[in-house]
Enzyme design. Structure first.
Site, mmCIF file in Angstrom:
data_model
loop_
_atom_site.group_PDB
_atom_site.id
_atom_site.type_symbol
_atom_site.label_atom_id
_atom_site.label_comp_id
_atom_site.label_asym_id
_atom_site.label_seq_id
_atom_site.Cartn_x
_atom_site.Cartn_y
_atom_site.Cartn_z
ATOM 1 N N LYS A 1 0.847 -1.203 0.000
ATOM 2 C CA LYS A 1 0.000 0.000 0.000
ATOM 3 C C LYS A 1 0.881 1.251 0.000
ATOM 4 C CE LYS A 1 -0.455 -0.344 4.999
ATOM 5 N NZ LYS A 1 -1.283 -0.062 6.147
ATOM 6 N N TYR B 1 16.278 30.182 7.001
ATOM 7 C CA TYR B 1 15.056 30.837 7.495
ATOM 8 C C TYR B 1 15.071 30.965 9.008
ATOM 9 C CZ TYR B 1 12.385 30.466 3.130
ATOM 10 O OH TYR B 1 11.918 30.600 1.853
HETATM 11 C C1 LIG Z 1 -3.986 -4.449 7.617
HETATM 12 C C2 LIG Z 1 -2.493 -4.414 7.536
HETATM 13 N N1 LIG Z 1 -1.802 -5.564 7.457
HETATM 14 C C3 LIG Z 1 -0.455 -5.588 7.385
HETATM 15 C C4 LIG Z 1 0.288 -4.431 7.408
HETATM 16 C C5 LIG Z 1 1.797 -4.510 7.330
HETATM 17 O O1 LIG Z 1 2.409 -4.038 8.496
HETATM 18 P P1 LIG Z 1 3.988 -3.943 8.662
HETATM 19 O O2 LIG Z 1 4.462 -2.891 7.728
HETATM 20 O O3 LIG Z 1 4.159 -3.543 10.086
HETATM 21 O O4 LIG Z 1 4.560 -5.280 8.373
HETATM 22 C C6 LIG Z 1 -0.388 -3.212 7.503
HETATM 23 C C7 LIG Z 1 0.373 -1.954 7.536
HETATM 24 O O5 LIG Z 1 0.240 -1.138 8.369
HETATM 25 C C8 LIG Z 1 -1.814 -3.203 7.571
HETATM 26 O O6 LIG Z 1 -2.495 -2.051 7.666
#
Ligand SMILES: Cc1ncc(COP(=O)(O)O)c(C=O)c1O
Length: 393
Positions: free
Chosen positions: A41, A280
């Protein structure tokens, strides 16, 4: 000039490391190793979802997870064929979101009766009703994160909707853990117990999901019983250990390799007399005659303004402090103690550097600690303005 280098070889290496870890835990428990669905994601945690997905798919990943429908569509448009789980479970107000899920053969997460009915309707409309056409869905249960998913009190209604939706097949049962990187695993174990109880209710309702999954990176490394049939690692795939201190005592090594380096170069140099101020707000004052270099990276690129007067970068393999306020496009560094710095010299903001003065590295964890955030935010924060270059070997 400013760019991010993404090592696809390191991504493949990290996947192998995680698989070896899971295989060893599975052998100890006498079960099959969990499948790996990597989390890509937020544009693959800032690394670029499509190239990462392609590399992971070629390396044999079992599936991929994204948060948004749009992210899933992007992966399909990039030619990704493996299963893609859309974890958010919100597909827009209109029917076209549900239709896009079906058309792109994405795997939705569901947790509400009306959403299940609407999705079944969309599948019926687009595919016809035959049993061979059933669409795989994953049901999300809120076992204590308090974010998304059906709470145990609402489970019966959701199970009834799923049983009635002949167009859908419950293929996965999932939950998300809130405290897997805490020093104590107590809350995680409580969530897993709630998940186990919910699983019994799902099975008692006559539904038999093939895969149960709960573990993010931290849980899969720390609590083997959370691995179940599938895991969802994100941060570890990118070479960042979610909680190094928690697995330090482990007899098994886990050698993750950082995937992203962020580089830029010196675009201006000036000698500043003692007493003069820089940037700045004039927040930095030269205590001695100083040599100040300017790099074309600022907070709009993801170099946090919280690093003003506290961050460090690498020049010639040696650390140089950030001086003054980080501005939108530019940042000043003090190179007085790095002899021989010239225009166009490489500057490393994240990652390792070998140079004429030695060798050093700046880790995601180090930046996160200085900024007062977590590694996840540091990686996602490298903005679109920074072009990504992919290294294959
Ligand atoms: C539903 C879900 N599963 C898995 C993960 C993966 O987590 P991580 O990056 O801590 O391995 C996330 C990320 O936040 C998530 O939102």
């Amino acid at each position: 000039v400013t760019r991010a280098e993404v090592s696809l070889a390191h991504v493949r290496h990290n996947l192998r490391e995680l698989r070896a870890w899971l295989a060893a835990d599975a052998a100890d428990a006498g079960v099959a190793p969990a499948r790996v669905w990597a989390v890509l994601k937020a544009d693959g945690y800032g690394h670029g979802a499509a190239p990462l997905a392609t590399a992971l798919e070629q390396a044999g990943v079992d599936g991929l997870c994204v948060a948004l429908l749009e992210e899933g569509i992007e992966l399909r448009q990039a030619g990704v064929r493996c299963p893609v789980l859309v974890m958010g479970g919100y597909y827009g107000r209109h029917r076209d979101g549900l239709e896009a899920l079906v058309a792109h053969e994405l795997t939705p997460v569901v947790y509400e009766p009306t959403q299940i009915e609407q999705l079944a309707g969309a599948v019926r409309y687009l595919r016809g009703g035959g049993a061979a056409e059933r669409m795989a869905v994953h049901l999300k249960i809120d076992t204590g994160m308090g974010r998304l998913g059906v709470r145990p009190s609402g489970l019966d209604a959701v199970l009834a909707a799923l049983r009635a939706a002949r167009e859908l097949e419950l293929d996965g049962l999932m939950t998300h853990l809130a405290c897997a990187d805490d020093a104590s695993l107590e809350a995680t174990e409580r969530q897993m117990a709630t998940f186990a109880a919910a699983t019994l209710r799902v099975r008692a309702a006559g539904l038999s999901p093939r895969m149960r999954h709960a573990a993010n990176s931290a849980a899969l490394l720390r609590l083997p019983s959370s691995q179940l049939e599938m895991v969802r690692p994100g941060i570890a795939v990118f070479g960042v250990h979610p909680c190094p201190e928690a697995t330090e005592g482990s007899s098994r090594p886990l050698k993750l390799r950082p995937v992203m380096r962020v580089l830029t170069e010196v675009v201006a140099l000036r000698d500043v007399p003692a007493g003069e101020r820089v940037g700045y707000g004039h927040t930095w004052r030269a205590e001695r005659p100083s040599r100040i270099a300017t790099i074309p990276m600022g907070y709009a690129d993801g170099l946090s303004r919280a690093l003003s007067n506290r961050g460090e970068v690498l020049v010639g393999g040696r650390r140089a402090p950030i001086v003054g306020a980080v501005s939108m496009d530019l940042t000043m560094i003090d190179v007085t103690d790095v002899p021989g710095v010239a225009l166009r010299d490489e500057v490393v903001v994240l990652g390792e550097q070998r140079g004429r003065h030695g060798e050093d590295r700046i880790t995601v964890e180090e930046i996160a600690a200085r900024v007062g955030t977590i590694g996840w935010e540091v990686l996602c924060g490298i903005s679109r303005r920074v072009p990504r270059f992919y290294r294959h070997p």
